[in-house]
Design a protein around this motif. Structure first.
Motif, mmCIF file in Angstrom:
data_model
loop_
_atom_site.group_PDB
_atom_site.id
_atom_site.type_symbol
_atom_site.label_atom_id
_atom_site.label_comp_id
_atom_site.label_asym_id
_atom_site.label_seq_id
_atom_site.Cartn_x
_atom_site.Cartn_y
_atom_site.Cartn_z
ATOM 1 N N SER A 180 3.413 -2.244 -3.122
ATOM 2 C CA SER A 180 4.085 -1.134 -3.798
ATOM 3 C C SER A 180 4.771 -1.605 -5.077
ATOM 4 O O SER A 180 4.667 -0.948 -6.130
ATOM 5 N N LEU A 181 5.469 -2.751 -5.007
ATOM 6 C CA LEU A 181 6.170 -3.250 -6.190
ATOM 7 C C LEU A 181 5.200 -3.749 -7.260
ATOM 8 O O LEU A 181 5.444 -3.575 -8.460
ATOM 9 N N ILE A 182 4.111 -4.373 -6.832
ATOM 10 C CA ILE A 182 3.106 -4.809 -7.803
ATOM 11 C C ILE A 182 2.521 -3.596 -8.533
ATOM 12 O O ILE A 182 2.358 -3.596 -9.764
ATOM 13 N N SER A 183 2.221 -2.544 -7.778
ATOM 14 C CA SER A 183 1.681 -1.317 -8.385
ATOM 15 C C SER A 183 2.706 -0.669 -9.302
ATOM 16 O O SER A 183 2.365 -0.180 -10.385
ATOM 17 N N PHE A 197 13.453 1.084 -13.479
ATOM 18 C CA PHE A 197 13.441 2.282 -12.640
ATOM 19 C C PHE A 197 12.110 2.426 -11.902
ATOM 20 O O PHE A 197 12.065 2.911 -10.762
ATOM 21 N N ALA A 198 11.020 2.030 -12.538
ATOM 22 C CA ALA A 198 9.724 2.067 -11.859
ATOM 23 C C ALA A 198 9.745 1.152 -10.638
ATOM 24 O O ALA A 198 9.240 1.501 -9.561
ATOM 25 N N LEU A 199 10.350 -0.023 -10.796
ATOM 26 C CA LEU A 199 10.457 -0.955 -9.681
ATOM 27 C C LEU A 199 11.344 -0.386 -8.572
ATOM 28 O O LEU A 199 11.049 -0.541 -7.383
ATOM 29 N N ALA A 200 12.437 0.266 -8.956
ATOM 30 C CA ALA A 200 13.344 0.842 -7.963
ATOM 31 C C ALA A 200 12.645 1.927 -7.143
ATOM 32 O O ALA A 200 12.778 1.978 -5.914
ATOM 33 N N TRP A 201 11.893 2.794 -7.802
ATOM 34 C CA TRP A 201 11.139 3.814 -7.081
ATOM 35 C C TRP A 201 10.051 3.188 -6.213
ATOM 36 O O TRP A 201 9.727 3.694 -5.134
ATOM 37 N N GLY A 202 9.503 2.059 -6.665
ATOM 38 C CA GLY A 202 8.524 1.355 -5.844
ATOM 39 C C GLY A 202 9.131 0.844 -4.552
ATOM 40 O O GLY A 202 8.489 0.863 -3.500
ATOM 41 N N VAL A 203 10.387 0.409 -4.602
ATOM 42 C CA VAL A 203 11.092 -0.036 -3.395
ATOM 43 C C VAL A 203 11.255 1.121 -2.415
ATOM 44 O O VAL A 203 10.964 0.997 -1.215
ATOM 45 N N ALA A 204 11.733 2.268 -2.902
ATOM 46 C CA ALA A 204 11.944 3.429 -2.034
ATOM 47 C C ALA A 204 10.637 3.901 -1.405
ATOM 48 O O ALA A 204 10.574 4.205 -0.204
ATOM 49 N N PHE A 205 9.573 3.966 -2.211
ATOM 50 C CA PHE A 205 8.268 4.405 -1.705
ATOM 51 C C PHE A 205 7.755 3.447 -0.631
ATOM 52 O O PHE A 205 7.174 3.865 0.370
ATOM 53 N N ALA A 206 7.991 2.150 -0.832
ATOM 54 C CA ALA A 206 7.526 1.155 0.140
ATOM 55 C C ALA A 206 8.171 1.364 1.502
ATOM 56 O O ALA A 206 7.523 1.171 2.539
ATOM 57 N N GLY A 207 9.442 1.753 1.534
ATOM 58 C CA GLY A 207 10.099 1.999 2.814
ATOM 59 C C GLY A 207 9.414 3.092 3.603
ATOM 60 O O GLY A 207 9.201 2.967 4.826
ATOM 61 N N LEU A 208 9.035 4.170 2.930
ATOM 62 C CA LEU A 208 8.359 5.278 3.597
ATOM 63 C C LEU A 208 6.989 4.860 4.112
ATOM 64 O O LEU A 208 6.613 5.149 5.252
ATOM 65 N N VAL A 209 6.236 4.152 3.291
ATOM 66 C CA VAL A 209 4.885 3.737 3.669
ATOM 67 C C VAL A 209 4.919 2.788 4.870
ATOM 68 O O VAL A 209 4.097 2.912 5.792
ATOM 69 N N GLN A 210 5.867 1.869 4.888
ATOM 70 C CA GLN A 210 5.951 0.912 5.994
ATOM 71 C C GLN A 210 6.279 1.607 7.317
ATOM 72 O O GLN A 210 5.746 1.232 8.367
ATOM 73 N N LEU A 211 7.150 2.607 7.276
ATOM 74 C CA LEU A 211 7.479 3.342 8.490
ATOM 75 C C LEU A 211 6.269 4.104 9.013
ATOM 76 O O LEU A 211 5.941 4.051 10.212
ATOM 77 N N LEU A 212 5.596 4.815 8.141
ATOM 78 C CA LEU A 212 4.434 5.603 8.556
ATOM 79 C C LEU A 212 3.311 4.716 9.081
ATOM 80 O O LEU A 212 2.574 5.110 9.990
ATOM 81 N N PHE A 213 3.204 3.513 8.540
ATOM 82 C CA PHE A 213 2.126 2.610 8.950
ATOM 83 C C PHE A 213 2.241 2.215 10.420
ATOM 84 O O PHE A 213 1.220 2.063 11.121
ATOM 85 N N GLN A 214 3.469 2.068 10.938
ATOM 86 C CA GLN A 214 3.637 1.565 12.300
ATOM 87 C C GLN A 214 3.552 2.651 13.375
ATOM 88 O O GLN A 214 3.288 2.349 14.542
ATOM 89 N N LEU A 215 3.756 3.898 12.989
ATOM 90 C CA LEU A 215 3.807 4.969 13.988
ATOM 91 C C LEU A 215 2.526 5.112 14.813
ATOM 92 O O LEU A 215 2.610 5.320 16.038
ATOM 93 N N PRO A 216 1.320 5.019 14.235
ATOM 94 C CA PRO A 216 0.119 5.148 15.078
ATOM 95 C C PRO A 216 0.030 4.085 16.168
ATOM 96 O O PRO A 216 -0.482 4.354 17.264
ATOM 97 N N PHE A 217 0.522 2.902 15.903
ATOM 98 C CA PHE A 217 0.457 1.833 16.901
ATOM 99 C C PHE A 217 1.463 2.088 18.034
ATOM 100 O O PHE A 217 1.190 1.743 19.191
ATOM 101 N N LEU A 218 2.596 2.687 17.706
ATOM 102 C CA LEU A 218 3.531 3.090 18.758
ATOM 103 C C LEU A 218 2.979 4.262 19.559
ATOM 104 O O LEU A 218 3.234 4.377 20.764
ATOM 105 N N TYR A 219 2.223 5.123 18.903
ATOM 106 C CA TYR A 219 1.618 6.269 19.595
ATOM 107 C C TYR A 219 0.683 5.789 20.710
ATOM 108 O O TYR A 219 0.623 6.393 21.789
ATOM 109 N N ARG A 220 -0.035 4.702 20.447
ATOM 110 C CA ARG A 220 -0.944 4.173 21.464
ATOM 111 C C ARG A 220 -0.188 3.680 22.694
ATOM 112 O O ARG A 220 -0.733 3.653 23.803
#
Length: 528
Positions: A180-183, A197-220
């Motif tokens: 996210s930060l590289i992008s 500011f672009a980097l700061a928004w990249g940090v916030a976006f990364a938090g959301l993506v990381q949370l969503l990424f783990q939910l399917p594995f907990l669903y299993r």
């Protein structure tokens, strides 16, 4: 140390550590790519200092809420519920914990956003002398701070997955932050008048993506959290009781690093950035090996404690200490000897000047002196937390923090006045305090007979010393002066650094093999 009759060591720790370590290695390599990009875009300017402070604040608190104190308190309680209560009790505990943790963090995030200038003044008081830098820091904190809430919930999900032996997913998740930060730096920054500011928004976006990424594995596992606020739940209350002292005890080294940032804000412009770049390089071996082993042993130690398997508990701790020293000792030597080549190869492009590299190299060497201690803290602290002893690490942590404050005065003032290297004094004080912290943790475990030395340690230490000295000789023989590295192209630098690290690593492993170290010594927690 030999095994007690009838006691088998916990299986799969090396394999699990390798899984976590490989995923963490991918994350750390991408983290270095991220930092190379950041160094090229923002260097060590005043705006870079502002971004690194705004990023460090939620990142520091993440270590408390997501990876540090919370995990150390939550995993032992979750292990008890798995042993005694079954799946329904575990789901009920997770829902209540998610509700209390999430609700608390929502409130903390809102307060911080509203009081961003106050937060900036607390964590970077030296910026008050520069109105523009101070205002930018406050604005960036408003953007980055929601990351804390998102990544802490991600940490909860990761702790659950680790407890069920799903180590790869939580270990891979930080890769998404780096991507996210590289992008943000390469794609989004040109669209912003202020690239930070672009980097700061990249940090916030990364938090959301990381949370969503783990939910399917907990669903299993049928363990997706359904947050419910309930501070009266017995499991939640136990976690809170364990977590309050652990908030301090498990994160002393991080608190010391944050104090470095506060004090560095009073030093010349660039000091915060110099410390950031040097600290990032010590984080590579710490994250790949120290945190990986600590992540794997905590569920194992907690299960051994719940089942009263004291001999296996001691074997696991001994295995973890030997494992981190096997990596930490040569890594320390390599970082001290190759500080300039590594920094030049990775960061000396674009906005980062040769002077910035030189200053970062000084603090990198100072941080590297504490690397063994940082890694030992990671694996020794679980020896207390798995037994639900939170107060001993707190007492030790207080002493280490007070020592760090005193050492800051002793080291920073003369280095600043005589050599203009005040930031090096901060790094050196942090390393010495970490050594004190690790030594006291080790002594406490030995005194309580939780950790027991083996006679085989003498042979292991001898092999470790010989292999490290051989590696040191190779690095000193083959390394070129810093000026030569500056004259080379990126490709030449990268090739030379790869050859240096490869030759040193090969000699280190070869001497270990020739003196008797075998893979079987590392595979399970038993004597070398």
């Amino acid at each position: 140390m030999s095994e007690a009759p009838g006691v088998r060591p916990a299986p799969g720790l090396l394999r699990s550590s390798a899984v976590v370590g490989s995923m963490t290695m991918l994350s750390r390599v991408l983290g270095l790519v991220r930092d190379v990009v950041l160094a090229s875009f923002i260097g060590a300017s005043g705006n870079a200092d502002a971004f690194f402070v705004a990023f460090k604040i939620p990142n520091f608190l993440r270590r408390l809420f997501a990876e540090g104190a919370f995990a150390q308190a939550f995993v032992p309680v979750l292990s008890d519920y798995r042993e005694q209560g079954g799946q329904a009790a575990v789901r009920d505990l997770i829902d209540r914990v998610a509700g209390v943790l999430g609700g608390t963090l929502v409130l903390l995030t809102l307060i911080t956003i509203l009081a961003a200038p106050v937060v900036a003044a607390v964590f970077a008081p030296g910026f008050l002398r520069d109105a523009q830098k101070f205002a930018l820091t406050g604005d960036l904190i408003r953007v980055t701070f929601p990351y804390l809430m998102l990544i802490s919930m991600t940490g909860l999900c990761g702790a659950i997955l680790n407890s069920y032996g799903r180590f790869a997913v939580p270990a891979f998740t930080p890769v998404l932050l780096n991507l996210s930060l590289i992008s943000a730096a390469t794609l989004a920054a040109p669209a912003f008048a202020e690239p930070a500011f672009a980097l700061a928004w990249g940090v916030a976006f990364a938090g959301l993506v990381q949370l969503l990424f783990q939910l399917p594995f907990l669903y299993r596992l049928d363990l997706v959290p359904r947050p419910r606020w309930d501070t009266r739940h017995p499991g939640v209350r136990r976690i809170l009781v364990l977590m309050v002292p652990a908030l301090f005890g498990v994160s002393v080294s991080q608190i010391n690093l944050l104090l470095d940032t506060v004090l560095a804000s009073f030093l010349p412009t660039g000091s915060v950035s110099w410390l950031y770049y040097s600290d990032r390089l010590t984080e590579l071996p710490l994250g790949v090996f120290g945190i990986a082993i600590a992540t794997v042993i905590l569920p194992s130690l907690s299960a051994d404690q719940s089942a009263a398997r004291s001999d296996r508990f001691a074997l696991t701790l001994d295995w973890a200490v030997r494992g981190v020293l096997l990596v930490a000792v040569p890594a320390t030597v390599a970082l001290v000897v190759l500080a300039e080549p590594i920094l030049i190869t990775l960061f000396q492009y674009g906005a980062l000047s040769p002077q910035d590299v030189s200053m970062s190299a000084y603090s990198l060497r100072a941080y590297a002196l504490g690397l063994c201690a940082y890694m030992l803290i990671k694996v020794l602290a679980p020896g207390f937390y798995a037994r639900k002893d939170m107060m001993t690490p707190v007492s030790i942590g207080i002493r280490a923090m007070l020592a760090n404050m005193v050492l800051n005065v002793i080291f920073v003032i003369p280095l600043m006045l005589w050599f203009n290297l005040g930031h090096v004094g901060l790094a050196l004080a942090t390393s010495v305090a970490a050594c004190l912290n690790a030594a006291l943790l080790w002594r406490g475990l030995v005194r309580e007979s939780v950790y027991r030395f083996s006679p085989a340690w003498r042979a292991y230490a001898g092999r470790l010393l010989l292999a490290t000295l051989a590696m040191l000789a190779v690095l000193l023989l083959l390394a070129s002066p810093a000026g030569t590295w500056l004259a080379w192209s990126w490709a030449e630098r990268s090739l030379q650094l790869a050859l240096l690290c490869g030759a040193g690593g090969l000699v280190y492993l070869l001497v270990h093999v020739l003196t008797g170290t075998r893979l079987a010594h590392l595979r399970t927690p038993r004597s070398p």
